[in-house]
Write an enzyme that holds these catalytic residues in place. Structure first.
Site, PDB file in Angstrom:
ATOM      1  N   TYR A  66      16.475  30.223   8.481  1.00 29.97           N
ATOM      2  CA  TYR A  66      15.198  31.020   9.023  1.00 29.97           C
ATOM      3  C   TYR A  66      15.239  31.441  10.391  1.00 29.97           C
ATOM      4  O   TYR A  66      15.363  30.518  11.245  1.00 29.97           O
ATOM      5  CB  TYR A  66      13.983  30.248   8.633  1.00 29.97           C
ATOM      6  CG  TYR A  66      13.499  30.316   7.167  1.00 29.97           C
ATOM      7  CD1 TYR A  66      13.202  31.589   6.598  1.00 29.97           C
ATOM      8  CD2 TYR A  66      13.432  29.387   6.256  1.00 29.97           C
ATOM      9  CE1 TYR A  66      13.071  31.902   5.058  1.00 29.97           C
ATOM     10  CE2 TYR A  66      13.102  29.554   5.095  1.00 29.97           C
ATOM     11  CZ  TYR A  66      12.885  30.626   4.315  1.00 29.97           C
ATOM     12  OH  TYR A  66      12.598  30.917   3.184  1.00 29.97           O
ATOM     13  N   ARG A 102     -10.846  -0.234  14.379  1.00 29.06           N
ATOM     14  CA  ARG A 102     -10.541   0.536  13.007  1.00 29.06           C
ATOM     15  C   ARG A 102     -11.072   0.060  11.955  1.00 29.06           C
ATOM     16  O   ARG A 102     -12.021   0.714  11.147  1.00 29.06           O
ATOM     17  CB  ARG A 102      -9.211   0.555  12.659  1.00 29.06           C
ATOM     18  CG  ARG A 102      -8.584   1.584  11.766  1.00 29.06           C
ATOM     19  CD  ARG A 102      -7.049   1.323  11.615  1.00 29.06           C
ATOM     20  NE  ARG A 102      -6.550  -0.030  11.296  1.00 29.06           N
ATOM     21  CZ  ARG A 102      -5.320   0.035  10.504  1.00 29.06           C
ATOM     22  NH1 ARG A 102      -4.430   0.823  10.618  1.00 29.06           N
ATOM     23  NH2 ARG A 102      -5.100  -1.385  10.067  1.00 29.06           N
ATOM     24  N   MET A 126      12.239  24.679   2.923  1.00 28.87           N
ATOM     25  CA  MET A 126      11.483  23.762   1.975  1.00 28.87           C
ATOM     26  C   MET A 126      12.242  22.927   1.200  1.00 28.87           C
ATOM     27  O   MET A 126      11.884  21.874   0.801  1.00 28.87           O
ATOM     28  CB  MET A 126      10.509  24.799   1.101  1.00 28.87           C
ATOM     29  CG  MET A 126       9.514  24.004   0.393  1.00 28.87           C
ATOM     30  SD  MET A 126       8.461  24.912  -0.646  1.00 28.87           S
ATOM     31  CE  MET A 126       7.437  25.902   0.346  1.00 28.87           C
ATOM     32  N   LYS A 185       0.628  -1.112   0.017  1.00 28.55           N
ATOM     33  CA  LYS A 185       0.063   0.074   0.095  1.00 28.55           C
ATOM     34  C   LYS A 185       0.925   1.405  -0.090  1.00 28.55           C
ATOM     35  O   LYS A 185       1.967   1.250   0.197  1.00 28.55           O
ATOM     36  CB  LYS A 185      -0.751  -0.026   1.425  1.00 28.55           C
ATOM     37  CG  LYS A 185      -0.271   0.215   2.626  1.00 28.55           C
ATOM     38  CD  LYS A 185      -1.308  -0.355   3.773  1.00 28.55           C
ATOM     39  CE  LYS A 185      -0.330  -0.089   4.938  1.00 28.55           C
ATOM     40  NZ  LYS A 185      -1.168  -0.698   6.132  1.00 28.55           N
TER      41      LYS A 185
HETATM   42  C1  LIG Z   1      -0.541  -1.912   6.919  1.00 29.76           C
HETATM   43  C2  LIG Z   1      -1.059  -3.114   6.976  1.00 29.76           C
HETATM   44  C3  LIG Z   1      -0.343  -4.224   7.113  1.00 29.76           C
HETATM   45  C4  LIG Z   1       1.213  -4.291   7.270  1.00 29.76           C
HETATM   46  O1  LIG Z   1       1.637  -3.891   8.471  1.00 29.76           O
HETATM   47  P1  LIG Z   1       3.361  -3.714   8.868  1.00 29.76           P
HETATM   48  O2  LIG Z   1       3.285  -3.314  10.154  1.00 29.76           O
HETATM   49  O3  LIG Z   1       3.776  -2.638   7.742  1.00 29.76           O
HETATM   50  O4  LIG Z   1       3.821  -4.760   8.558  1.00 29.76           O
HETATM   51  C5  LIG Z   1      -0.784  -5.431   7.368  1.00 29.76           C
HETATM   52  N1  LIG Z   1      -2.278  -5.489   7.619  1.00 29.76           N
HETATM   53  C6  LIG Z   1      -2.987  -4.447   7.671  1.00 29.76           C
HETATM   54  C7  LIG Z   1      -4.475  -4.610   7.927  1.00 29.76           C
HETATM   55  C8  LIG Z   1      -2.357  -3.053   7.402  1.00 29.76           C
HETATM   56  O5  LIG Z   1      -3.202  -1.989   7.655  1.00 29.76           O
END
Ligand SMILES: *Cc1c(COP(=O)(O)O)cnc(C)c1O
Length: 349
Positions: free
Chosen positions: A244, A130, A292, A35
């Protein structure tokens, strides 16, 4: 070189996948979570390297991410979507052959009405609150859902980065209770759960961060190197300030390098006056505010003038930098900007 150079070691990603795969029994399938553009590292290249290492099952957060991934992987590997079947996703799920993890009655209804017979999985909430169906909801619908042959039943641990946290055992028990007697492959663990041992592995594991070299997988091979080119170097006299708001003032004469990179590249202002960069093995403190596009660094103690300085690498991992900036490695990686020149390396010199 005028922008930072981000090197991503695909062999290290593959090695991390194999190392995590080796932690569970051969009968347990190890998937790969890609992801957020493979945690900011580039989903196409990363997913192909993982597929070549042996990964056959991939997870993304939302259906849109499945499009780039399907293009990279071709028709074979299974792509699952944690976010489930959202309104407007039906065509994508159908055309790209995605497997939504259905999270609610609303999603179940949408999926069964729009795509009857299309593969799906189920996400259960075992306490994180969640995503996923809650125990009473699941108890009511369980038989109906099972009659539709889900591909996978999964849940997610809230505290797997703390192996001794009581929540882990609680969620494990709840997952067992909710899935007792169910003849469907089950999955509970991401990277942290894999490291907690076989009780947590079930039929499939879902590592993400560990593949990319991050904690809690502390034996991970480092994956990213970020080198920032020096744009200019100047000498400072005692009493002169840098950057800055004059947040750093020289107590004695020194030499300051200005490097290309800043918060527009995902380098947080919170490391101003705190973090270091490296010239080979030598730490060079960041002076003043990260701006930046530019960072100012003390190089007065180096033998010569550096051409570039290293922010992320073997001396300072994303987790190390995250510690200084008050965040976690996940955020450092996923914030890495679009402006870097990206190099996909095979093997570390
Ligand atoms: C992001 C996620 C993972 C992977 O988690 P890591 O801690 O990055 O290994 C697995 N299952 C779900 C549901 C997630 O949201």
């Amino acid at each position: 070189m005028s922008t930072g150079r981000l090197t991503i070691d695909l062999d290290a990603v593959a090695a991390n996948w194999r190392a995590l795969d080796a932690k569970s029994d051969p009968g347990v399938q190890t998937a790969a979570v890609v992801k957020a553009d493979a945690y900011g590292l580039g989903v196409g290249k990363v997913a192909r390297a993982l597929a070549a290492a042996g990964a056959r099952r991939f997870f993304v957060a939302v259906a849109e991410e499945g499009a780039a991934l399907r293009e990279a992987l071709g028709p074979g590997p299974e792509i699952s979507v944690f976010g489930g079947h959202m309104s407007g996703d039906t065509d994508m799920i159908h055309d790209l052959g995605l497997v939504p993890m259905l999270n609610s009655v609303e999603q179940l209804t949408r999926h069964f009405e729009a795509l009857p017979g299309h593969p799906f999985g189920i996400q259960l909430d075992t306490g994180m609150n969640r995503l996923g169906m809650e125990p009473p909801e699941w108890a009511t619908l369980r038989d109906l859902i099972l009659s539709q042959n889900p591909r996978l039943i999964m849940s997610h641990l809230a505290c797997a980065d703390e192996p001794t946290h009581l929540m882990n055992r609680q969620q494990l028990d709840t997952f067992h209770e909710m899935t007792e007697g169910v003849d469907v492959p089950r999955s509970l663990s991401a990277t942290g759960g894999i490291l907690m041992g076989p009780d947590y592995h079930f039929d499939l594991t879902r590592p993400g961060i560990g593949l990319y070299g991050g904690l809690p997988f502390d034996n991970a091979a480092p994956v990213v190197t970020l080198d920032l080119p020096v744009v200019q170097i100047r000498d400072l006299a005692a009493g002169e300030s840098v950057g800055y708001s004059n947040t750093w003032v020289a107590e004695h004469a020194t030499r300051v390098a200005t490097v290309s990179g800043g918060y527009a590249d995902g380098i947080t202002r919170h490391i101003s006056n705190k973090a270091v960069m490296f010239h080979e093995d030598t730490p060079c403190p960041i002076l003043g505010r990260v701006s930046m596009d530019l960072i100012t660094v003390d190089v007065g103690h180096l033998k010569g003038d550096p051409k570039a300085l290293t922010l992320l690498g073997t001396h300072q991992t994303p987790d190390d930098l995250a510690d200084v900036g008050g965040t976690i490695g996940y955020e450092v990686l996923t914030q890495l900007g679009a402006r870097y020149a990206r190099y996909y390396a095979r093997g570390r010199g």
